[in-house]
Design a protein around this motif. Structure first.
Motif, PDB file in Angstrom:
ATOM      1  N   UNK A   1       0.602  -1.189  -0.091  1.00 12.69           N
ATOM      2  CA  UNK A   1      -0.060   0.040   0.055  1.00 12.69           C
ATOM      3  C   UNK A   1       0.588   1.325   0.095  1.00 12.69           C
ATOM      4  N   UNK A   2       1.918   1.309   0.682  1.00  9.76           N
ATOM      5  CA  UNK A   2       2.730   2.430   0.922  1.00  9.76           C
ATOM      6  C   UNK A   2       3.607   2.511  -0.341  1.00  9.76           C
ATOM      7  N   UNK A   3       4.202   1.361  -0.776  1.00 12.03           N
ATOM      8  CA  UNK A   3       4.777   1.493  -2.040  1.00 12.03           C
ATOM      9  C   UNK A   3       3.969   2.049  -3.218  1.00 12.03           C
ATOM     10  N   UNK A   4       2.894   1.434  -3.323  1.00 12.51           N
ATOM     11  CA  UNK A   4       2.120   1.860  -4.480  1.00 12.51           C
ATOM     12  C   UNK A   4       1.535   3.539  -4.446  1.00 12.51           C
ATOM     13  N   UNK A   5       1.267   3.844  -2.958  1.00 11.46           N
ATOM     14  CA  UNK A   5       0.974   5.489  -2.755  1.00 11.46           C
ATOM     15  C   UNK A   5       2.072   6.340  -3.230  1.00 11.46           C
ATOM     16  N   UNK A   6       3.147   5.887  -2.668  1.00 12.39           N
ATOM     17  CA  UNK A   6       4.316   6.834  -3.037  1.00 12.39           C
ATOM     18  C   UNK A   6       4.885   6.800  -4.326  1.00 12.39           C
TER      19      UNK A   6
END
Length: 334
Positions: free
Chosen positions: A84-89
């Protein structure tokens, strides 16, 4: 977290805005000092007119490849297992980057120049500023997200910009010949080869000899200081007044306002990340532009004036914008 804390305050109060600005200034001050050192050395003619270019070549061919290799060689899949964090950033950085590329192409810019402009507007300084600021605000919990953001910015976004620059610089129109030329150029580019080599080392679980580790640490430690001094040397050169300042201010606004706002929307609304992850993603996206875009502009002999001004303006303005962001986070109970 109940509030943003650097130390324990009486009655459970969070530090006032003056304390937050002071903490941010303490982190940004070495950045300003290194830029000023290069500026002063050039203006006093202690370093010659080619010093900026030569120092930048040292960073691109030696120091930065060592840093990228070392970062990837010591990364683990467990560290990166935050989809989730990887995709967001990643999506937030890519959206800003591609948006600026499209607008600059419509305005008549060459693809290589548009790519340099785009990375100047979307490249947060996660390595030099992100780690210390994250530790102040979130403590040890910030280390993994900041590492992920650094890999995305320094390896993935950087590599994508290089690919577009190489495509723009090739004159060949036949698709298969163009592809071969670009691949050959990328295979010779230390900024592409080094992180790939580091990833292979990490995947193979190889342990580097102590002497090699020391060599990499010494060399990679010179990347940021030398890049900032080189930036100061470049800014000291006298140039005719133009409209570059307005463009730099627009890029600064995109970097410090639009990118963190879009990152918040992605993190909170699209991927519904936990509150702490949302806050860390937004803080990392709100960092000023790092020196990577300037190094690319110099390395490929593109006009670096707008890029260098964007780095300087965004770094100066971030003292206010980051402090205000921390106050907003504090009031919303982080």
């Amino acid at each position: 977290m109940d509030c943003i804390v650097v130390q324990v305050y009486p009655d459970g109060l969070c530090p006032p805005i003056a304390q937050l600005m002071l903490s941010t200034l303490e982190i940004l001050l070495p950045v300003f000092a290194l830029i000023f050192a290069g500026f002063a050395c050039r203006r006093r003619n202690l370093l010659g007119p080619t010093a900026a270019s030569e120092l930048n070549r040292f960073v691109v061919w030696l120091a930065l490849p060592a840093l990228l290799f070392d970062t990837m060689a010591h990364s683990t899949w467990r560290q990166l297992d935050q989809p989730g964090f990887v995709m967001t950033f990643s999506v937030a950085c890519a959206a800003v980057f591609l948006g600026v590329v499209v607008v600059r192409l419509v305005q008549g810019r060459h693809l290589a120049d548009a790519s340099v402009d785009a990375i100047a507007a979307s490249y947060p300084n996660t390595g030099y500023i992100g780690f210390p600021l994250g530790m102040i605000v979130f403590g040890n919990a910030s280390l993994t997200p900041t590492t992920i953001a650094t890999i995305i910015v320094a390896c993935v976004l950087f590599a994508f910009a290089i690919v577009l620059i190489e495509v723009g610089l090739q004159a060949e129109r036949a698709p298969h010949k163009l592809g071969l030329k670009v691949l050959r150029s990328l295979a010779k580019n230390p900024l592409i080869v080094s992180p790939i080599a580091g990833a292979l080392v990490a995947s193979a679980h190889w342990t580097l000899p102590h002497s090699a580790e020391t060599f990499l640490k010494l060399l990679s430690g010179a990347a940021s200081p030398c890049a900032l001094v080189s930036l100061g040397l470049f800014l000291a050169e006298k140039r005719p007044a133009g409209n570059g300042r307005r463009t730099s201010l627009v890029f600064t606004a995109i970097k410090l306002v639009a990118q963190p706002a879009f990152t918040w929307w992605m993190a909170a609304r699209v991927f519904a990340l936990p509150a702490d992850a949302v806050d860390m993603a937004v803080l990392l996206a709100a960092l000023p532009t790092g020196t990577g875009p300037y190094m690319l502009a110099e390395f490929y002999r593109r006009e670096a004036h707008v890029t260098s001004q964007t780095i300087l303006y965004s770094t100066l303005a971030s003292l206010v914008t980051l402090s205000l962001l921390l106050v907003v986070m504090q009031r919303h109970g982080i």
